[in-house]
Design a protein around this motif. Structure first.
Motif, short mmCIF file in Angstrom:
data_model
loop_
_atom_site.label_atom_id
_atom_site.label_comp_id
_atom_site.label_asym_id
_atom_site.label_seq_id
_atom_site.Cartn_x
_atom_site.Cartn_y
_atom_site.Cartn_z
N ASN A 21 6.34 -4.84 3.30
CA ASN A 21 5.35 -4.33 4.25
C ASN A 21 6.02 -3.42 5.28
O ASN A 21 7.03 -3.80 5.87
CB ASN A 21 4.68 -5.49 5.00
N ASP B 63 -2.07 -1.64 1.42
CA ASP B 63 -2.35 -3.04 1.70
C ASP B 63 -3.70 -3.16 2.40
O ASP B 63 -4.16 -2.20 3.03
CB ASP B 63 -1.25 -3.58 2.64
N ASP B 64 -4.32 -4.33 2.30
CA ASP B 64 -5.58 -4.62 3.01
C ASP B 64 -6.63 -3.56 2.73
O ASP B 64 -7.42 -3.21 3.62
CB ASP B 64 -5.33 -4.72 4.54
#
Ligand code: C2E
Ligand code: MG
Ligand code: MG
Ligand code: MG
Length: 277
Positions: free
Chosen positions: A118, A179-180
Motif C-alpha cells: 500500500n 485499492d478500495d
C-alpha cells in the motif's frame, strides 16, 4: 507564520491549536522511535484464485509491535504518520521489507508470486518515489513484476501527474492496483488511461453484496467493465461462502478475505506455502 519557522515551532503551533495536540505529539515521537527500534512488522494476507483455491499473491499489511501495548493496527497510526510525513520513511521500510521477504520465499523454492504494498498519498506525491522503488528492486534483486503497488482513486485526482508517475512504473514493469475501488470518483475510462493492471473492489460493497441490490449491481458492473477494458479484478473482504459463490457467478476470479485467510505473520504464511507446494 509558525508553519514556516521550522519543524519544532510548527509542532507547538499545532499542539496549541487542538486539545488533542499533546497526545498527538507523544504519538508522533513514539512512531519516530518505533522506526529506529524496529518495532514495525508486516503481516501478509493471501490472495486466492477462486477457480483453483490456490494462493496467487499476498498483500503486505503493516503492524506496530509496541513494547507495552502489543500489536497496534495501521488504522491507529498510519493517519498520524501520513500527517507528519513519517509515512515516507515508514513506507520505504515497508517496500524494502516486502521485497526482501518475497525474494526469500522465491529462494526457498516457493513458486514466485506478487506481493502488494500500500502506498500513502504523501508517498505517491513525492517526486523521488519511482527512483526509490527502482533502487529497492535493484538492491533486493526482486523482479519488478512480483511487486505490486496499491494506490487509491483519490491519489489520481491530478490526472496529468498520475499519468506521468504511473507511466514510469509501467515502464519499469511494476503492476499497479487501485485499492478500495468504488469509493472515490474515478471512472473506469481513467483506469484504462492510467494503465492500471488491477482493481480491488472495496470491502464495503462485498460486505452487503447479498442484501443490498445496489451494491450487488455496482460490483457486477465493475467486474464486467474492467474485463472489457482488460483490467483484472480482485474482491476484498470476502468473509462468507455465500459472498464467494455470488462473486464466482459474476465471474470474479480473485478474492482476498477472512473466508480464506486473515493477514498472517510471514513465518506462518511460509509454512503454508511450503506445505501446499
Ligand atoms: P487496505 O489496504 O484496504 O487493507 C485491507 C484491510 O482489510 C486490512 O486491514 C485487512 O486486514 C482487512 N481485511 C482483509 N480481509 C478482510 C475481511 O474479510 N473482513 C474484514 N472485516 N477485514 C478484512 P489492516 O491490516 O488493519 O489495514 C488497514 C488499512 O491500513 C489498509 O487498508 C491500508 O489502507 C492501511 N495500511 C496497512 N498497511 C499499510 C502500509 O504498509 N502502508 C500504508 N500506507 N497503509 C497501510
Ligand atoms: Mg490495500
Ligand atoms: Mg489501502
Ligand atoms: Mg482496501
Amino acid at each position: 507564520l509558525a508553519k514556516d519557522a521550522g519543524k519544532n515551532n510548527y509542532s507547538i503551533y499545532r499542539a496549541a491549536k487542538s486539545s488533542l495536540g499533546i497526545e498527538q505529539l507523544t504519538l508522533e515521537s513514539s512512531i519516530r522511535k518505533a522506526l529506529q527500534n524496529n518495532e514495525f512488522l508486516l503481516h501478509y494476507q493471501p490472495q486466492i484464485d477462486v477457480e483453483t483455491g490456490r494462493i496467487i499473491g499476498t498483500e503486505a499489511l503493516i503492524r506496530w509491535n509496541h513494547p507495552t501495548l502489543g500489536l497496534i493496527s495501521p488504522a491507529k497510526f498510519i493517519p498520524i504518520a501520513e500527517e507528519t510525513g513519517l509515512i515516507v520513511p515508514i513506507g520505504e521500510w515497508v517496500i524494502r521489507t516486502a521485497c526482501l521477504q518475497n525474494m526469500e520465499w522465491i529462494a526457498k523454492g516457493i513458486p514466485p508470486m506478487k506481493v502488494s504494498v500500500n502506498l500513502s498519498t504523501r508517498q505517491f506525491l513525492k517526486r523521488d518515489l519511482v527512483e526509490t522503488v527502482q533502487s529497492i528492486l535493484l538492491e533486493t534483486g526482486l523482479d519488478p513484476k512480483y511487486l505490486e503497488l496499491e494506490i487509491t482513486e483519490s491519489m489520481t485526482m491530478d490526472v496529468n501527474f498520475a499519468i506521468e508517475v504511473l507511466g514510469e512504473f509501467k515502464k519499469l514493469g511494476i503492476p499497479i492496483c487501485i485499492d478500495d475501488f468504488g469509493t472515490g470518483y474515478s471512472n473506469l475510462y481513467y483506469m484504462k488511461l492510467f494503465s492500471i493492471d488491477r482493481l480491488k473492489i472495496d470491502q464495503s460493497f462485498i460486505r452487503d453484496i447479498m442484501t443490498d441490490s445496489i451494491d450487488a449491481d455496482i460490483v457486477s458492473t465493475i467486474i464486467a467493465m474492467a474485463y472489457n477494458l482488460g483490467i483484472d479484478v480482485i474482491a476484498e473482504g470476502v468473509e462468507t461462502e455465500e459472498q464467494l459463490n455470488y462473486l464466482k457467478r459474476l465471474r470474479c476470479r480473485e478474492v482476498q478475505g477472512y473466508y480464506y485467510y486473515k493477514p498472517l505473520p510471514a513465518e506462518q504464511l511460509e509454512q503454508l506455502l511450503l506445505s501446499s507446494r
